[in-house]
Write an enzyme that holds these catalytic residues in place. Sequence first.
Site, PDB file in Angstrom:
ATOM      1  N   ALA A 146       0.777  -1.240   0.000  1.00 23.99           N
ATOM      2  CA  ALA A 146       0.000   0.000   0.000  1.00 23.99           C
ATOM      3  C   ALA A 146       0.811   1.294   0.000  1.00 23.99           C
ATOM      4  CB  ALA A 146      -0.948   0.002   1.201  1.00 23.99           C
ATOM      5  N   LYS A 198      -2.519   4.892  -4.449  1.00 25.36           N
ATOM      6  CA  LYS A 198      -3.602   4.043  -4.950  1.00 25.36           C
ATOM      7  C   LYS A 198      -4.618   3.756  -3.845  1.00 25.36           C
ATOM      8  CE  LYS A 198      -0.447   1.961  -8.300  1.00 25.36           C
ATOM      9  NZ  LYS A 198       0.751   2.680  -7.784  1.00 25.36           N
ATOM     10  N   ASP A 207       3.706  -8.911   6.175  1.00 18.53           N
ATOM     11  CA  ASP A 207       4.065  -9.406   4.851  1.00 18.53           C
ATOM     12  C   ASP A 207       2.787  -9.842   4.140  1.00 18.53           C
ATOM     13  OD1 ASP A 207       5.036 -10.818   2.612  1.00 18.53           O
ATOM     14  OD2 ASP A 207       6.800 -11.526   3.709  1.00 18.53           O
ATOM     15  N   CYS A 244       5.635  -1.138 -12.158  1.00 15.45           N
ATOM     16  CA  CYS A 244       6.271  -0.073 -12.939  1.00 15.45           C
ATOM     17  C   CYS A 244       7.532  -0.643 -13.591  1.00 15.45           C
ATOM     18  CB  CYS A 244       6.565   1.150 -12.084  1.00 15.45           C
ATOM     19  SG  CYS A 244       7.539   0.834 -10.598  1.00 15.45           S
TER      20      CYS A 244
END
Length: 321
Positions: A133, A138, A183, A253
């Site tokens: 996050a 986002k 995690d 990305c």
Amino acid sequence: MESVVIQEFPVDARISELAKKYGYNEYMVARFAVLVPELEKFLASMEAPPVTYIRVNTLKIAPNALLKRLTDKGFILKPADIPDCFEVMGEPYSIGASAEHLLGYFYIQDKSSMIPPLALAPNPGDTVMDMAASPGGKTTHMAQLMNNEGLIVAIEKEVARLPSLRTNIGRCGVMNTVIYHMDALEADKIGIKADKILLDAPCTGEGVIARDRSRKTSREEADIQFCSTAQHELIDAAMKVLKPGGTLVYSTCSYAPEEDELIIDYAVKKYGLKVEPVPYGLPGIGKFGNLTFTPEVKNARRMYPHIHNTTGFFVARLRYV
């Protein structure tokens, strides 16, 4: 899962010359030559500073009201081709230092990174999981799409990244999000099932070279292999908590197909997921070196700086049928 095999391509005189001219590792340019349309235009585009975009935070202000406030202060903004997004064409001072930014009226965010939440399209009543996050661009975008209703479970593994996530959630007035420092591979331990999951996976970051030039030489084939292995594991973790009929949006990305199409191919073949079209970018590729992907993978989308005026990005919308 079998070990990920990283595709290698020959380095000829042209590749060597371009790598030297633009300061890249040769292996990377050799891969780009096979993968990217208009190679030299692509490399040249990443020498320029990336375009600045802002996303209006509609939880706090309407787009027209923000436009007027910033225009009155001398900022020059142009509407982008996605909702609630403006391209910053001129700044009397850094837009990040404006009162409107500090008040959470907008988020400075590349246009490409706004596409995964739009592709996920969370509804106000949904339970949504954001598996990686921080820093919260986002996450906060999904909250505004949900009108601050429903539930977002924002997972972040790295403790050093938690303060920025908390700050941005607070600054943007987000009220429907809980943060878990854990995690994401253990997301099933939270004990909930999600209607929708956003997996913006940790990656080699080839797409953000315009912001971080060190990535031209700091990433090796071993880094692609490490990230691809982790991304396969994150897909497995997501599938443990996604409800039947739910939607998973996967993004990176990175330009590397081993981090992109290969992961979607794995999700389709192992879990029977359906790849649904996303209305932005170029289609996913069907083949890369010795790798051939299921035809559905072409419904995923790629974005390139010299074509889409964004950082490099990959996004796929998957339906669990």
